[in-house]
Design an enzyme around this catalytic site. Structure first.
Site, short mmCIF file in Angstrom:
data_model
loop_
_atom_site.label_atom_id
_atom_site.label_comp_id
_atom_site.label_asym_id
_atom_site.label_seq_id
_atom_site.Cartn_x
_atom_site.Cartn_y
_atom_site.Cartn_z
N ARG A 148 0.85 -1.20 0.00
CA ARG A 148 0.00 0.00 0.00
C ARG A 148 0.89 1.25 0.00
O ARG A 148 2.09 1.16 0.13
CB ARG A 148 -0.94 -0.01 1.20
CG ARG A 148 -0.23 -0.02 2.54
CD ARG A 148 -1.21 -0.01 3.70
NE ARG A 148 -0.52 -0.19 4.96
CZ ARG A 148 -1.10 -0.25 6.15
NH1 ARG A 148 -2.41 -0.15 6.24
NH2 ARG A 148 -0.42 -0.41 7.24
N TRP A 170 3.43 -5.77 13.85
CA TRP A 170 4.51 -5.08 13.14
C TRP A 170 5.71 -4.70 13.99
O TRP A 170 6.68 -4.16 13.47
CB TRP A 170 3.97 -3.85 12.43
CG TRP A 170 3.02 -3.00 13.22
CD1 TRP A 170 1.66 -3.07 13.17
CD2 TRP A 170 3.33 -2.00 14.19
NE1 TRP A 170 1.11 -2.16 14.04
CE2 TRP A 170 2.10 -1.49 14.68
CE3 TRP A 170 4.53 -1.47 14.70
CZ2 TRP A 170 2.04 -0.48 15.65
CZ3 TRP A 170 4.46 -0.47 15.66
CH2 TRP A 170 3.23 0.02 16.13
N HIS A 199 -2.41 -9.75 13.42
CA HIS A 199 -2.84 -8.56 14.17
C HIS A 199 -4.19 -8.84 14.83
O HIS A 199 -5.16 -9.19 14.16
CB HIS A 199 -2.98 -7.38 13.20
CG HIS A 199 -3.09 -6.05 13.86
ND1 HIS A 199 -4.16 -5.69 14.65
CD2 HIS A 199 -2.26 -4.98 13.86
CE1 HIS A 199 -3.98 -4.45 15.10
NE2 HIS A 199 -2.82 -4.01 14.63
N ASN A 244 -5.32 7.28 4.30
CA ASN A 244 -5.01 6.55 5.54
C ASN A 244 -3.55 6.74 5.87
O ASN A 244 -2.68 6.45 5.06
CB ASN A 244 -5.29 5.05 5.35
CG ASN A 244 -5.20 4.29 6.66
OD1 ASN A 244 -6.13 4.33 7.48
ND2 ASN A 244 -4.07 3.63 6.90
N GLU A 245 -3.29 7.26 7.06
CA GLU A 245 -1.93 7.40 7.58
C GLU A 245 -0.94 7.92 6.54
O GLU A 245 -0.05 7.18 6.07
CB GLU A 245 -1.43 6.08 8.18
CG GLU A 245 -2.15 5.71 9.46
CD GLU A 245 -1.46 4.60 10.26
OE1 GLU A 245 -0.63 3.87 9.68
OE2 GLU A 245 -1.75 4.47 11.45
N GLU A 297 -1.72 -8.75 7.51
CA GLU A 297 -1.95 -8.48 8.94
C GLU A 297 -2.68 -9.61 9.65
O GLU A 297 -3.38 -9.38 10.64
CB GLU A 297 -2.67 -7.14 9.09
CG GLU A 297 -1.79 -6.00 8.60
CD GLU A 297 -2.39 -4.62 8.75
OE1 GLU A 297 -3.59 -4.51 9.02
OE2 GLU A 297 -1.63 -3.65 8.57
N GLU A 338 -7.73 4.53 15.39
CA GLU A 338 -7.36 3.12 15.51
C GLU A 338 -6.77 2.94 16.90
O GLU A 338 -5.78 3.59 17.24
CB GLU A 338 -6.33 2.73 14.44
CG GLU A 338 -6.88 2.86 13.03
CD GLU A 338 -5.87 2.46 11.94
OE1 GLU A 338 -4.84 1.82 12.28
OE2 GLU A 338 -6.12 2.79 10.78
C1 GAL Z 1 -2.06 1.26 11.00
C2 GAL Z 1 -2.85 1.26 9.71
C3 GAL Z 1 -3.83 0.11 9.65
C4 GAL Z 1 -3.17 -1.15 10.09
C5 GAL Z 1 -2.64 -0.97 11.49
C6 GAL Z 1 -1.99 -2.20 12.07
O1 GAL Z 1 -0.83 1.82 10.82
O2 GAL Z 1 -3.55 2.46 9.54
O3 GAL Z 1 -4.31 -0.02 8.33
O4 GAL Z 1 -2.14 -1.47 9.21
O5 GAL Z 1 -1.68 0.04 11.47
O6 GAL Z 1 -1.53 -1.96 13.36
#
Ligand code: GAL
Length: 641
Positions: A103, A322, A365, A141-142, A362, A314
């Site tokens: 992405r 990660w 996660h 996003n971010e 992910e 979030e």
């Molecule tokens: C953020 C991101 C999400 C997801 C998340 C995982 O950085 O906006 O899409 O990747 O981390 O922790």
């Protein structure tokens, strides 16, 4: 404050959407965020839109009573778009393309992509902009995630040249501003200027600083273009972006001034593991997160929009995927993080994500549900937090106490020329912030342009480039002022001021920083209860020495209501200096047990225990217990009123 979840209907069979929605409502959630990565499903072929699935998802979620935050999907341009416009991808500092397959594979400078991004933003916002269940829009996003703010592409180079011509006017002015005579780096025209990557040794720091400013401006422009469209097609909805933690590659104040609400993504355990915390803290707070990580960003992002509105878009609900190590939070932490956000004035906390995905990047996660749809441990804590929030009701704004001034260009300056390993304006700000929090104080992190009215004390941890207007406001400010190292040490063109540091701040602190040195670990000067380490400035002038090491080396200076820290703000030094300033400002400080933190709202005091064992609130923390108890269990919260 309200709660929500990040949901990806495109990841799950349609048959379970309705049940998911009802379970969200049963868990106490009122909001759901959708669509930020769904471009390939919304527009599977160029110009061919498939709205049917998203229409049904929006209807199903809305029918359950959920308010919807829709996103523009521009963080994940689809393959067909990259194939049509291969030069839209960003290039890293080695000139390598950031390829398709994850992405954020776009370059902020690419004007063709900007047109595509506004086109899809227009399409989505036209489709759903009038839907009364859509209450907000998240743009992209971010920004900058995965190191994508700086791009060394042809588009960036061409844009940079135009930007430079606009800033400097003529090439002679640029040569003078940058000091290009130094190594025969003079240019004859703006068309000769390249990007600052790939040089033999370091490029001119002024060249880097302008490139960082330019790159930041591209993020601002990219965001503003989508904001303009969404505002027009979907009036009355809040527009938000989700910023990141410890991320400074673009100027968030500049981006956020186009938004209604500043959002951010809070991953306290991932951040503790990934950023520069000591081994001791990484172990002590492995399952809680450092007690100041979330609060620092709450207080930073609250200061980013003109109205001070902010959300957590979030929130970590369990192990992330990660960081180097990804532990589970202690039982209670998801509730604690939620209440900490409330105490700092969040309007919304959204958990990432509703259900753990069993596929793709992910899959490790956590979500609020396991991949098999059984509740993960966080779900019960979310329900409890929802009940706590209902009990507490709305919280008025915190009274103003301490303003801590931070600017993004400070971090660029110290990053470009640190003059000593690890010197960072951001981490100087965090160190001062943490010291203030340990004293039990409430902090607003503000930009140098913010109004300073009503505060008892101003802290400027490290601000190399100081604007004259800020000095005017500081001169008029009647309270205590604490200024940290390297403040006023550079002009806006990245040169040493003619009269040396603290440059324009000399009006407040009449002294000269005659010499600076950085110190390797193990080299330092011990004082009573503190040690000068990492950075030391030798100051000449009228100020009086306040904290002095045993060998006579001065760590901090004082001139009336202004204090100047001439060393790196270690925990001990920052605490000593700032507690004296707080005392002189008439603020009540508290002797808090390790890991305990406070935060006041209009008439309540929230207390949090990030420590691994129970802790007792000191007698200086007064009020009747409304929630919890004065003995805080590990991962516990209390509210006094
Ligand atoms: C953020 C991101 C999400 C997801 C998340 C995982 O950085 O906006 O899409 O990747 O981390 O922790």
């Amino acid at each position: 404050m309200q709660l929500g979840a990040c949901y990806y209907p495109e990841h799950w069979p349609e048959a379970i959407w309705a049940e998911d929605a009802h379970r969200m409502v049963a868990a106490g959630l009122s909001h759901v965020r959708l669509g930020e990565f769904a471009w390939s499903r919304i527009e599977p072929q160029p110009g061919e839109f498939d709205w049917a699935w998203l229409d049904r998802a929006v209807t199903t979620l809305a029918d359950a009573g959920l308010s919807i935050i829709l996103c523009t999907p521009t963080a994940t341009p689809p393959k067909w778009l990259i194939d049509r416009m291969p030069d839209m991808v960003a290039r890293d500092a080695y000139g390598h393309p950031r390829r398709f397959g994850s992405r954020r594979h776009y370059c902020f400078s690419h004007l063709g992509y900007r047109v595509e991004a506004t086109r899809i933003a227009q399409a989505v916002s036209e489709r759903y902009g009038q839907n009364h269940n859509v209450v907000a829009w998240q743009i992209d996003n971010e920004y900058g995630c995965h190191d994508t703010t700086l791009s060394f592409s042809v588009a960036a180079r061409d844009g940079f040249r135009i930007w430079l011509a606009d800033r400097h006017g003529d090439i002679g002015a640029l040569n003078r501003a940058w000091g290009n005579v130094f190594w025969s780096m003079e240019y004859r025209s703006f068309d000769e200027v390249e990007l600052p990557n790939g040089t033999v040794t370091e490029a001119n720091p002024a060249h880097w600083l302008d490139f960082r400013r330019y790159s930041s401006d591209q993020v601002v422009a990219f965001n503003a273009a989508q904001v303009a469209i969404v505002r027009h097609t979907s009036p009355g909805r809040d527009i938000v972006h989700n910023f990141m933690g410890f991320y400074t590659e673009f100027d968030h104040h500049d981006v956020a001034c186009n938004l209604d609400v500043a959002g951010w993504d809070s991953y306290p355990l991932g951040f503790l593991e990934s950023f520069r915390f000591g081994e001791g803290d990484k172990i002590a707070f492995a399952r809680q997160g450092h007690p100041d990580i979330a609060a620092f960003h709450h207080d930073l992002y609250r200061g980013c929009t003109p109205q001070g509105r902010w959300w957590v878009l979030e929130q970590q609900p369990g192990p992330v995927n990660w960081a180097r190590y990804n532990p589970a939070p202690l039982p209670g932490m998801v509730r604690l993080w939620t209440l900490e956000a409330m105490a700092h004035g969040a309007e919304l906390v959204t958990y990432f994500r509703w259900r753990q995905a069993p596929f793709a990047q992910e899959q490790m996660h956590a979500g609020l549900l396991r991949p098999d749809s059984v509740a993960a441990p966080a779900l019960a804590e979310v329900r409890q937090a929802a009940d706590d929030i209902a009990l507490l009701g709305s919280q008025g704004a915190s009274p103003r106490m301490v303003a801590l001034i931070f600017s993004y260009d400070s971090e660029w300056v110290t990053g470009i020329q640190p003059q000593g390993a690890d010197f960072s304006a951001l981490w100087a700000a965090f160190a001062c912030y943490s010291a203030l929090r340990q004293l039990g104080l409430d902090i607003d992190i503000v930009s140098p342009d913010a109004t300073l009215d009503g505060y008892a004390m101003i802290v400027v941890p490290c601000l190399p480039i100081v604007d004259a207007a800020l000095v005017d406001r500081l001169e008029q400010f009647p309270g205590q002022i604490a200024i940290g190292p390297r403040s006023g040490s550079k002009t806006s063109d990245f040169a040493i001021p003619r009269d040396l540091a603290p440059g324009p701040l000399r009006r407040l602190f009449p002294a000269t920083v005659a010499r600076v040195e950085s110190l390797r670990p193990g080299v330092g000067h011990d004082g009573d209860g503190f040690r000068i380490e990492q950075w030391l400035e030798h100051v000449e002038g009228e100020a009086e020495a306040e904290l002095t090491a045993h060998d006579g080396t001065v760590a901090s200076w004082r001139h009336g209501r202004v204090r100047y820290l001439a060393a790196w703000p270690t925990e001990a030094l920052a605490t000593m200096l700032l507690s004296r300033a707080a005392r002189d400002a008439g603020l009540t400080t508290h002797d808090l047990p390790a890991g305990v933190r406070l935060r006041r709202t209009a008439d309540r005091c929230f207390a949090f225990n990030y420590g691994a064992s129970p802790a007792e609130l000191p007698a200086t923390v007064q009020g009747e217990v409304i929630l919890g108890s004065r003995t805080l269990p590990s991962a516990g919260a209390a509210v006094l009123g």
